[in-house]
Design an enzyme around this catalytic site. Sequence first.
Site, PDB file in Angstrom:
ATOM      1  N   SER A 125       0.836  -1.202   0.000  1.00  0.00           N
ATOM      2  CA  SER A 125       0.000   0.000   0.000  1.00  0.00           C
ATOM      3  C   SER A 125       0.868   1.248   0.000  1.00  0.00           C
ATOM      4  CB  SER A 125      -0.863  -0.023   1.266  1.00  0.00           C
ATOM      5  OG  SER A 125      -1.415   1.254   1.513  1.00  0.00           O
ATOM      6  N   TYR A 150      -1.847  -1.481  10.919  1.00  0.00           N
ATOM      7  CA  TYR A 150      -2.124  -1.919   9.545  1.00  0.00           C
ATOM      8  C   TYR A 150      -0.954  -1.538   8.616  1.00  0.00           C
ATOM      9  CZ  TYR A 150      -3.669  -1.384   4.747  1.00  0.00           C
ATOM     10  OH  TYR A 150      -3.712  -1.416   3.375  1.00  0.00           O
ATOM     11  N   LYS A 154       2.133  -3.836   6.410  1.00  0.00           N
ATOM     12  CA  LYS A 154       2.540  -3.753   4.996  1.00  0.00           C
ATOM     13  C   LYS A 154       4.047  -3.536   4.887  1.00  0.00           C
ATOM     14  CE  LYS A 154      -1.478  -4.568   3.399  1.00  0.00           C
ATOM     15  NZ  LYS A 154      -1.745  -5.903   2.823  1.00  0.00           N
TER      16      LYS A 154
HETATM   17  N1  UFG Z   1     -12.968  10.869   3.524  1.00  0.00           N
HETATM   18  C1  UFG Z   1     -13.955  11.760   3.881  1.00  0.00           C
HETATM   19  N2  UFG Z   1     -15.106  11.243   4.399  1.00  0.00           N
HETATM   20  C2  UFG Z   1     -15.304   9.904   4.559  1.00  0.00           C
HETATM   21  C3  UFG Z   1     -14.285   9.016   4.174  1.00  0.00           C
HETATM   22  C4  UFG Z   1     -13.119   9.532   3.660  1.00  0.00           C
HETATM   23  O1  UFG Z   1     -13.810  12.973   3.745  1.00  0.00           O
HETATM   24  O2  UFG Z   1     -16.370   9.517   5.060  1.00  0.00           O
HETATM   25  C5  UFG Z   1     -11.720  11.408   2.946  1.00  0.00           C
HETATM   26  C6  UFG Z   1     -10.496  11.067   3.773  1.00  0.00           C
HETATM   27  O3  UFG Z   1     -10.289  12.017   4.765  1.00  0.00           O
HETATM   28  C7  UFG Z   1      -9.422  11.076   2.694  1.00  0.00           C
HETATM   29  C8  UFG Z   1     -10.135  10.610   1.435  1.00  0.00           C
HETATM   30  O4  UFG Z   1     -11.523  10.821   1.688  1.00  0.00           O
HETATM   31  O5  UFG Z   1      -8.987  12.386   2.480  1.00  0.00           O
HETATM   32  C9  UFG Z   1      -9.911   9.161   1.120  1.00  0.00           C
HETATM   33  O6  UFG Z   1     -10.186   8.395   2.280  1.00  0.00           O
HETATM   34  P1  UFG Z   1     -10.287   6.804   2.251  1.00  0.00           P
HETATM   35  O7  UFG Z   1     -10.619   6.353   3.635  1.00  0.00           O
HETATM   36  O8  UFG Z   1     -11.179   6.365   1.149  1.00  0.00           O
HETATM   37  O9  UFG Z   1      -8.824   6.369   1.833  1.00  0.00           O
HETATM   38  P2  UFG Z   1      -7.449   6.629   2.581  1.00  0.00           P
HETATM   39  O10 UFG Z   1      -6.603   7.357   1.601  1.00  0.00           O
HETATM   40  O11 UFG Z   1      -7.600   7.204   3.912  1.00  0.00           O
HETATM   41  O12 UFG Z   1      -7.014   5.127   2.826  1.00  0.00           O
HETATM   42  C10 UFG Z   1      -6.436   4.374   1.839  1.00  0.00           C
HETATM   43  C11 UFG Z   1      -6.685   2.878   2.100  1.00  0.00           C
HETATM   44  C12 UFG Z   1      -5.990   2.436   3.364  1.00  0.00           C
HETATM   45  C13 UFG Z   1      -4.556   2.888   3.384  1.00  0.00           C
HETATM   46  C14 UFG Z   1      -4.449   4.366   3.112  1.00  0.00           C
HETATM   47  C15 UFG Z   1      -3.034   4.806   3.003  1.00  0.00           C
HETATM   48  O13 UFG Z   1      -8.064   2.628   2.216  1.00  0.00           O
HETATM   49  O14 UFG Z   1      -6.032   1.019   3.390  1.00  0.00           O
HETATM   50  O15 UFG Z   1      -5.079   4.666   1.878  1.00  0.00           O
HETATM   51  O16 UFG Z   1      -2.943   6.182   2.863  1.00  0.00           O
HETATM   52  F1  UFG Z   1      -3.980   2.661   4.581  1.00  0.00           F
END
Ligand code: UFG
Length: 340
Positions: A125, A150, A154
Amino acid sequence: MKILVTGGLGYIGSHTVVALSEAGYEVVIVDNLSNTRIEVLDGIESIIGRRPTFYELDLRNELQVVELFDKEPSIEGVIHFAASKAVGESVENPLLYYENNLSAFIYLLKQLAVKPKSHLIFSSSCTVYGQADVMPITEKAPIKVAESPYGNTKQIGEEILKDTVKVSSGLSAIALRYFNPIGAHASAKIGELPLGVPQNLVPFITQTAAGLRKELAVFGDDYPTPDGTCIRDYIHVVDLAEAHVAALTRLVKGASSSDYEVFNLGTGKGSSVLEVIESFEKVSGSKLPYRIAGRREGDVIQAFADTEKANRVLGWKSKYSLDDALASAWAWERKLRNLD
Ligand code: UFG
Protein backbone atom coordinates in the site's frame (compact mmCIF):
# COMPACT_ATOMS: atom_id res chain seq x y z
CA MET A 1 -0.50 -22.17 -15.21
CA LYS A 2 -2.20 -22.57 -11.86
CA ILE A 3 -2.32 -19.46 -9.67
CA LEU A 4 -3.51 -19.31 -6.09
CA VAL A 5 -5.38 -16.14 -5.23
CA THR A 6 -5.72 -15.70 -1.47
CA GLY A 7 -8.57 -13.42 -0.49
CA GLY A 8 -9.88 -14.09 -3.99
CA LEU A 9 -13.45 -13.28 -2.99
CA GLY A 10 -12.49 -9.89 -1.61
CA TYR A 11 -12.73 -6.58 -3.40
CA ILE A 12 -9.45 -6.41 -5.32
CA GLY A 13 -9.07 -10.20 -5.27
CA SER A 14 -12.32 -10.89 -7.11
CA HIS A 15 -11.55 -8.40 -9.88
CA THR A 16 -8.07 -9.90 -10.22
CA VAL A 17 -9.49 -13.43 -10.45
CA VAL A 18 -11.56 -12.26 -13.43
CA ALA A 19 -8.56 -10.57 -15.10
CA LEU A 20 -6.31 -13.61 -14.53
CA SER A 21 -8.92 -15.99 -15.94
CA GLU A 22 -9.41 -13.78 -18.98
CA ALA A 23 -5.63 -13.81 -19.50
CA GLY A 24 -5.67 -17.64 -19.54
CA TYR A 25 -4.43 -18.44 -16.03
CA GLU A 26 -6.11 -21.23 -14.06
CA VAL A 27 -7.17 -19.76 -10.75
CA VAL A 28 -7.56 -21.43 -7.36
CA ILE A 29 -9.21 -19.20 -4.77
CA VAL A 30 -8.91 -19.38 -1.01
CA ASP A 31 -10.87 -17.12 1.29
CA ASN A 32 -12.08 -17.39 4.88
CA LEU A 33 -15.15 -15.23 4.08
CA SER A 34 -14.36 -12.98 7.05
CA ASN A 35 -14.97 -9.80 5.08
CA THR A 36 -16.95 -10.90 2.03
CA ARG A 37 -19.74 -13.22 0.89
CA ILE A 38 -19.77 -16.53 -0.93
CA GLU A 39 -22.09 -14.96 -3.57
CA VAL A 40 -19.01 -13.19 -4.99
CA LEU A 41 -18.07 -16.59 -6.43
CA ASP A 42 -21.36 -16.60 -8.37
CA GLY A 43 -20.54 -13.13 -9.69
CA ILE A 44 -17.13 -14.30 -10.86
CA GLU A 45 -18.63 -17.42 -12.45
CA SER A 46 -21.19 -15.42 -14.31
CA ILE A 47 -18.52 -13.08 -15.72
CA ILE A 48 -15.93 -15.68 -16.77
CA GLY A 49 -18.33 -18.50 -17.63
CA ARG A 50 -16.90 -21.10 -15.24
CA ARG A 51 -16.54 -21.58 -11.53
CA PRO A 52 -12.97 -21.39 -10.26
CA THR A 53 -11.83 -23.92 -7.67
CA PHE A 54 -12.57 -22.48 -4.24
CA TYR A 55 -11.40 -23.50 -0.78
CA GLU A 56 -12.91 -21.89 2.29
CA LEU A 57 -10.02 -21.95 4.69
CA ASP A 58 -8.10 -19.82 7.10
CA LEU A 59 -4.47 -19.21 6.25
CA ARG A 60 -3.69 -18.49 9.90
CA ASN A 61 -3.97 -22.23 10.40
CA GLU A 62 -0.67 -23.55 9.11
CA LEU A 63 -1.94 -27.11 8.87
CA GLN A 64 -4.62 -25.96 6.44
CA VAL A 65 -1.99 -24.18 4.36
CA VAL A 66 0.15 -27.32 4.21
CA GLU A 67 -2.88 -29.40 3.22
CA LEU A 68 -3.81 -26.91 0.52
CA PHE A 69 -0.38 -27.17 -1.12
CA ASP A 70 -0.53 -30.99 -0.80
CA LYS A 71 -3.85 -30.98 -2.60
CA GLU A 72 -2.74 -28.46 -5.22
CA PRO A 73 0.90 -29.35 -5.90
CA SER A 74 0.93 -27.62 -9.28
CA ILE A 75 0.41 -24.12 -7.89
CA GLU A 76 3.27 -22.06 -9.32
CA GLY A 77 2.22 -18.59 -8.37
CA VAL A 78 0.39 -16.83 -5.56
CA ILE A 79 -1.30 -13.47 -5.47
CA HIS A 80 -1.69 -12.75 -1.80
CA PHE A 81 -4.61 -10.44 -1.01
CA ALA A 82 -5.91 -12.11 2.14
CA ALA A 83 -5.44 -9.51 4.86
CA SER A 84 -7.30 -7.07 7.07
CA LYS A 85 -7.33 -3.48 5.89
CA ALA A 86 -9.12 -1.14 8.28
CA VAL A 87 -6.71 1.39 9.72
CA GLY A 88 -8.83 2.28 12.78
CA GLU A 89 -9.55 -1.33 13.66
CA SER A 90 -5.83 -2.09 13.50
CA VAL A 91 -5.16 0.57 16.14
CA GLU A 92 -7.76 -1.02 18.41
CA ASN A 93 -6.74 -4.60 17.78
CA PRO A 94 -3.09 -4.69 16.69
CA LEU A 95 -2.53 -8.38 17.38
CA LEU A 96 -5.40 -9.32 15.09
CA TYR A 97 -3.65 -7.37 12.34
CA TYR A 98 -0.20 -8.81 12.98
CA GLU A 99 -1.66 -12.30 13.03
CA ASN A 100 -3.93 -11.93 9.98
CA ASN A 101 -1.51 -10.02 7.85
CA LEU A 102 1.80 -11.60 8.83
CA SER A 103 1.36 -15.15 10.23
CA ALA A 104 -0.66 -16.24 7.24
CA PHE A 105 1.86 -14.67 4.90
CA ILE A 106 4.74 -16.52 6.58
CA TYR A 107 2.93 -19.87 6.25
CA LEU A 108 2.39 -19.24 2.55
CA LEU A 109 6.01 -18.24 2.01
CA LYS A 110 7.20 -21.41 3.78
CA GLN A 111 5.36 -23.43 1.13
CA LEU A 112 6.56 -21.35 -1.80
CA ALA A 113 10.18 -21.06 -0.70
CA VAL A 114 10.74 -24.82 -0.98
CA LYS A 115 9.39 -25.15 -4.50
CA PRO A 116 11.94 -25.33 -7.31
CA LYS A 117 10.16 -22.38 -8.96
CA SER A 118 7.45 -20.08 -7.64
CA HIS A 119 6.16 -16.55 -7.96
CA LEU A 120 4.46 -14.26 -5.51
CA ILE A 121 2.66 -10.94 -5.73
CA PHE A 122 2.22 -9.13 -2.43
CA SER A 123 -0.54 -6.55 -1.85
CA SER A 124 1.18 -3.56 -0.36
CA SER A 125 0.00 0.00 0.00
CA CYS A 126 1.02 3.60 -0.51
CA THR A 127 0.56 3.82 3.25
CA VAL A 128 4.22 2.69 3.52
CA TYR A 129 5.25 6.21 2.40
CA GLY A 130 3.26 8.00 5.12
CA GLN A 131 3.12 11.71 4.25
CA ALA A 132 5.71 11.73 1.48
CA ASP A 133 7.69 14.95 1.12
CA VAL A 134 7.65 15.01 -2.66
CA MET A 135 4.72 14.52 -5.06
CA PRO A 136 4.25 12.48 -7.15
CA ILE A 137 5.57 9.62 -5.04
CA THR A 138 8.19 7.40 -6.66
CA GLU A 139 9.17 3.94 -5.44
CA LYS A 140 12.40 5.51 -4.15
CA ALA A 141 10.57 7.74 -1.66
CA PRO A 142 11.58 6.95 1.92
CA ILE A 143 9.50 4.53 3.95
CA LYS A 144 8.23 6.53 6.93
CA VAL A 145 7.45 5.23 10.41
CA ALA A 146 4.08 3.50 10.09
CA GLU A 147 1.07 5.46 11.37
CA SER A 148 -0.93 2.34 12.30
CA PRO A 149 -0.46 -1.36 12.93
CA TYR A 150 -2.12 -1.92 9.55
CA GLY A 151 0.52 0.21 7.82
CA ASN A 152 3.19 -1.54 9.82
CA THR A 153 2.03 -4.96 8.58
CA LYS A 154 2.54 -3.75 5.00
CA GLN A 155 6.04 -2.49 5.74
CA ILE A 156 6.99 -5.65 7.64
CA GLY A 157 5.37 -7.81 4.96
CA GLU A 158 7.62 -6.22 2.33
CA GLU A 159 10.68 -6.83 4.53
CA ILE A 160 9.75 -10.46 5.18
CA LEU A 161 9.33 -10.99 1.47
CA LYS A 162 12.62 -9.32 0.56
CA ASP A 163 14.55 -11.41 3.11
CA THR A 164 12.87 -14.64 2.03
CA VAL A 165 13.50 -14.10 -1.67
CA LYS A 166 17.22 -13.56 -0.93
CA VAL A 167 17.66 -17.05 0.47
CA SER A 168 15.27 -19.11 -1.66
CA SER A 169 16.63 -20.03 -5.05
CA GLY A 170 13.29 -20.52 -6.83
CA LEU A 171 11.11 -17.69 -5.51
CA SER A 172 10.64 -14.40 -7.34
CA ALA A 173 8.30 -11.71 -6.07
CA ILE A 174 6.76 -8.32 -6.68
CA ALA A 175 5.23 -6.02 -4.09
CA LEU A 176 2.52 -3.75 -5.48
CA ARG A 177 1.86 -0.54 -3.59
CA TYR A 178 -1.75 0.41 -4.25
CA PHE A 179 -2.97 3.96 -4.05
CA ASN A 180 -6.78 4.27 -3.62
CA PRO A 181 -8.69 1.52 -5.43
CA ILE A 182 -12.32 2.36 -6.28
CA GLY A 183 -15.01 1.29 -8.72
CA ALA A 184 -16.45 -2.03 -9.80
CA HIS A 185 -16.50 -4.43 -12.73
CA ALA A 186 -18.35 -3.10 -15.81
CA SER A 187 -20.90 -5.92 -15.51
CA ALA A 188 -21.83 -4.73 -11.98
CA LYS A 189 -21.65 -8.41 -10.97
CA ILE A 190 -18.77 -7.84 -8.56
CA GLY A 191 -17.69 -4.75 -6.63
CA GLU A 192 -16.85 -3.52 -3.15
CA LEU A 193 -18.86 -5.02 -0.28
CA PRO A 194 -18.07 -3.02 2.84
CA LEU A 195 -19.43 -4.54 6.04
CA GLY A 196 -21.13 -2.04 8.31
CA VAL A 197 -20.52 1.68 7.95
CA PRO A 198 -17.99 2.24 5.15
CA GLN A 199 -14.73 3.86 6.27
CA ASN A 200 -13.61 4.70 2.73
CA LEU A 201 -14.77 7.66 0.72
CA VAL A 202 -16.34 6.11 -2.36
CA PRO A 203 -18.51 3.43 -0.73
CA PHE A 204 -19.67 6.09 1.71
CA ILE A 205 -20.61 8.36 -1.19
CA THR A 206 -22.51 5.65 -3.09
CA GLN A 207 -24.34 4.52 0.07
CA THR A 208 -25.31 8.12 0.78
CA ALA A 209 -26.61 8.56 -2.74
CA ALA A 210 -28.53 5.29 -2.37
CA GLY A 211 -30.20 6.66 0.76
CA LEU A 212 -28.49 4.37 3.30
CA ARG A 213 -26.59 7.26 4.89
CA LYS A 214 -27.89 10.74 5.58
CA GLU A 215 -24.86 12.68 4.42
CA LEU A 216 -21.17 12.40 3.77
CA ALA A 217 -18.84 14.03 6.27
CA VAL A 218 -15.91 15.61 4.44
CA PHE A 219 -12.98 15.19 6.82
CA GLY A 220 -11.40 18.63 6.83
CA ASP A 221 -11.37 21.54 4.38
CA ASP A 222 -8.47 23.42 5.92
CA TYR A 223 -5.59 21.39 4.50
CA PRO A 224 -2.89 23.14 2.49
CA THR A 225 -4.34 22.00 -0.85
CA PRO A 226 -6.07 24.11 -3.56
CA ASP A 227 -9.59 23.53 -2.18
CA GLY A 228 -8.57 22.62 1.37
CA THR A 229 -9.56 18.93 1.16
CA CYS A 230 -7.16 15.97 1.04
CA ILE A 231 -5.81 14.68 -2.24
CA ARG A 232 -5.59 11.01 -3.24
CA ASP A 233 -4.86 8.97 -6.34
CA TYR A 234 -8.07 7.04 -7.07
CA ILE A 235 -7.49 4.07 -9.36
CA HIS A 236 -10.19 1.93 -10.98
CA VAL A 237 -10.09 -1.57 -9.49
CA VAL A 238 -10.24 -3.09 -12.99
CA ASP A 239 -7.04 -1.21 -13.91
CA LEU A 240 -5.50 -2.47 -10.70
CA ALA A 241 -6.51 -6.05 -11.53
CA GLU A 242 -4.85 -5.75 -14.95
CA ALA A 243 -1.66 -4.58 -13.27
CA HIS A 244 -1.58 -7.83 -11.26
CA VAL A 245 -1.76 -9.82 -14.48
CA ALA A 246 1.10 -7.75 -15.94
CA ALA A 247 3.20 -8.22 -12.79
CA LEU A 248 2.55 -11.96 -12.61
CA THR A 249 3.34 -12.41 -16.29
CA ARG A 250 6.63 -10.56 -15.77
CA LEU A 251 7.55 -13.07 -13.03
CA VAL A 252 6.41 -16.08 -15.02
CA LYS A 253 8.45 -15.02 -18.06
CA GLY A 254 11.51 -14.50 -15.87
CA ALA A 255 11.67 -10.92 -17.11
CA SER A 256 12.30 -9.29 -13.71
CA SER A 257 15.52 -7.40 -13.24
CA SER A 258 15.81 -8.82 -9.72
CA ASP A 259 13.94 -11.43 -7.69
CA TYR A 260 12.19 -8.75 -5.64
CA GLU A 261 10.70 -5.66 -7.22
CA VAL A 262 8.31 -2.95 -6.07
CA PHE A 263 5.82 -0.93 -8.10
CA ASN A 264 3.42 1.88 -7.34
CA LEU A 265 -0.04 1.34 -8.77
CA GLY A 266 -1.97 4.54 -9.29
CA THR A 267 -3.11 6.81 -12.08
CA GLY A 268 -0.61 9.57 -11.37
CA LYS A 269 -3.44 12.04 -10.93
CA GLY A 270 -4.42 13.46 -7.56
CA SER A 271 -8.05 14.36 -6.83
CA SER A 272 -9.40 16.20 -3.82
CA VAL A 273 -12.41 15.01 -1.83
CA LEU A 274 -14.47 17.86 -3.29
CA GLU A 275 -13.39 16.88 -6.81
CA VAL A 276 -14.53 13.32 -6.15
CA ILE A 277 -17.92 14.61 -4.99
CA GLU A 278 -18.19 16.82 -8.06
CA SER A 279 -17.31 13.95 -10.39
CA PHE A 280 -19.82 11.69 -8.62
CA GLU A 281 -22.58 14.28 -8.97
CA LYS A 282 -21.80 14.58 -12.65
CA VAL A 283 -21.90 10.86 -13.44
CA SER A 284 -24.87 10.10 -11.18
CA GLY A 285 -26.86 13.17 -12.16
CA SER A 286 -27.80 13.76 -8.52
CA LYS A 287 -26.74 16.11 -5.73
CA LEU A 288 -24.81 14.46 -2.92
CA PRO A 289 -25.68 15.63 0.60
CA TYR A 290 -22.47 16.43 2.45
CA ARG A 291 -21.13 18.62 5.21
CA ILE A 292 -17.65 19.73 6.16
CA ALA A 293 -16.50 17.99 9.33
CA GLY A 294 -13.28 18.02 11.32
CA ARG A 295 -10.11 16.34 10.17
CA ARG A 296 -9.82 12.57 10.59
CA GLU A 297 -6.85 11.53 12.66
CA GLY A 298 -4.04 9.94 10.69
CA ASP A 299 -5.02 11.31 7.25
CA VAL A 300 -2.14 12.43 5.08
CA ILE A 301 -2.62 15.70 3.19
CA GLN A 302 -1.90 14.31 -0.21
CA ALA A 303 -0.68 11.15 -1.90
CA PHE A 304 -0.47 10.45 -5.59
CA ALA A 305 1.75 8.11 -7.53
CA ASP A 306 4.58 8.55 -9.93
CA THR A 307 3.53 5.79 -12.33
CA GLU A 308 6.55 5.96 -14.64
CA LYS A 309 8.14 2.73 -13.36
CA ALA A 310 4.96 0.65 -13.61
CA ASN A 311 4.18 2.11 -17.03
CA ARG A 312 7.63 1.46 -18.43
CA VAL A 313 8.62 -1.79 -16.73
CA LEU A 314 5.28 -3.57 -16.46
CA GLY A 315 4.01 -2.15 -19.76
CA TRP A 316 0.83 -1.29 -17.89
CA LYS A 317 -1.04 1.98 -17.65
CA SER A 318 -4.34 2.83 -16.02
CA LYS A 319 -7.07 3.32 -18.65
CA TYR A 320 -10.03 4.57 -16.67
CA SER A 321 -10.77 8.08 -15.43
CA LEU A 322 -12.18 9.13 -12.08
CA ASP A 323 -15.58 9.64 -13.78
CA ASP A 324 -15.44 6.08 -15.21
CA ALA A 325 -14.55 4.60 -11.84
CA LEU A 326 -17.27 6.49 -9.97
CA ALA A 327 -19.88 5.63 -12.61
CA SER A 328 -19.03 1.94 -12.17
CA ALA A 329 -19.15 2.24 -8.36
CA TRP A 330 -22.57 3.85 -8.63
CA ALA A 331 -23.86 1.18 -11.04
CA TRP A 332 -22.70 -1.48 -8.56
CA GLU A 333 -24.37 0.23 -5.60
CA ARG A 334 -27.65 0.56 -7.54
CA LYS A 335 -27.51 -3.11 -8.45
CA LEU A 336 -26.84 -4.10 -4.81
CA ARG A 337 -29.82 -2.07 -3.63
CA ASN A 338 -32.11 -2.95 -6.54
CA LEU A 339 -32.48 0.72 -7.37
CA ASP A 340 -32.91 0.38 -11.15
N1 UFG B 1 -12.97 10.87 3.52
C1 UFG B 1 -13.96 11.76 3.88
N2 UFG B 1 -15.11 11.24 4.40
C2 UFG B 1 -15.30 9.90 4.56
C3 UFG B 1 -14.29 9.02 4.17
C4 UFG B 1 -13.12 9.53 3.66
O1 UFG B 1 -13.81 12.97 3.75
O2 UFG B 1 -16.37 9.52 5.06
C5 UFG B 1 -11.72 11.41 2.95
C6 UFG B 1 -10.50 11.07 3.77
O3 UFG B 1 -10.29 12.02 4.76
C7 UFG B 1 -9.42 11.08 2.69
C8 UFG B 1 -10.14 10.61 1.44
O4 UFG B 1 -11.52 10.82 1.69
O5 UFG B 1 -8.99 12.39 2.48
C9 UFG B 1 -9.91 9.16 1.12
O6 UFG B 1 -10.19 8.40 2.28
P1 UFG B 1 -10.29 6.80 2.25
O7 UFG B 1 -10.62 6.35 3.63
O8 UFG B 1 -11.18 6.37 1.15
O9 UFG B 1 -8.82 6.37 1.83
P2 UFG B 1 -7.45 6.63 2.58
O10 UFG B 1 -6.60 7.36 1.60
O11 UFG B 1 -7.60 7.20 3.91
O12 UFG B 1 -7.01 5.13 2.83
C10 UFG B 1 -6.44 4.37 1.84
C11 UFG B 1 -6.68 2.88 2.10
C12 UFG B 1 -5.99 2.44 3.36
C13 UFG B 1 -4.56 2.89 3.38
C14 UFG B 1 -4.45 4.37 3.11
C15 UFG B 1 -3.03 4.81 3.00
O13 UFG B 1 -8.06 2.63 2.22
O14 UFG B 1 -6.03 1.02 3.39
O15 UFG B 1 -5.08 4.67 1.88
O16 UFG B 1 -2.94 6.18 2.86
F1 UFG B 1 -3.98 2.66 4.58
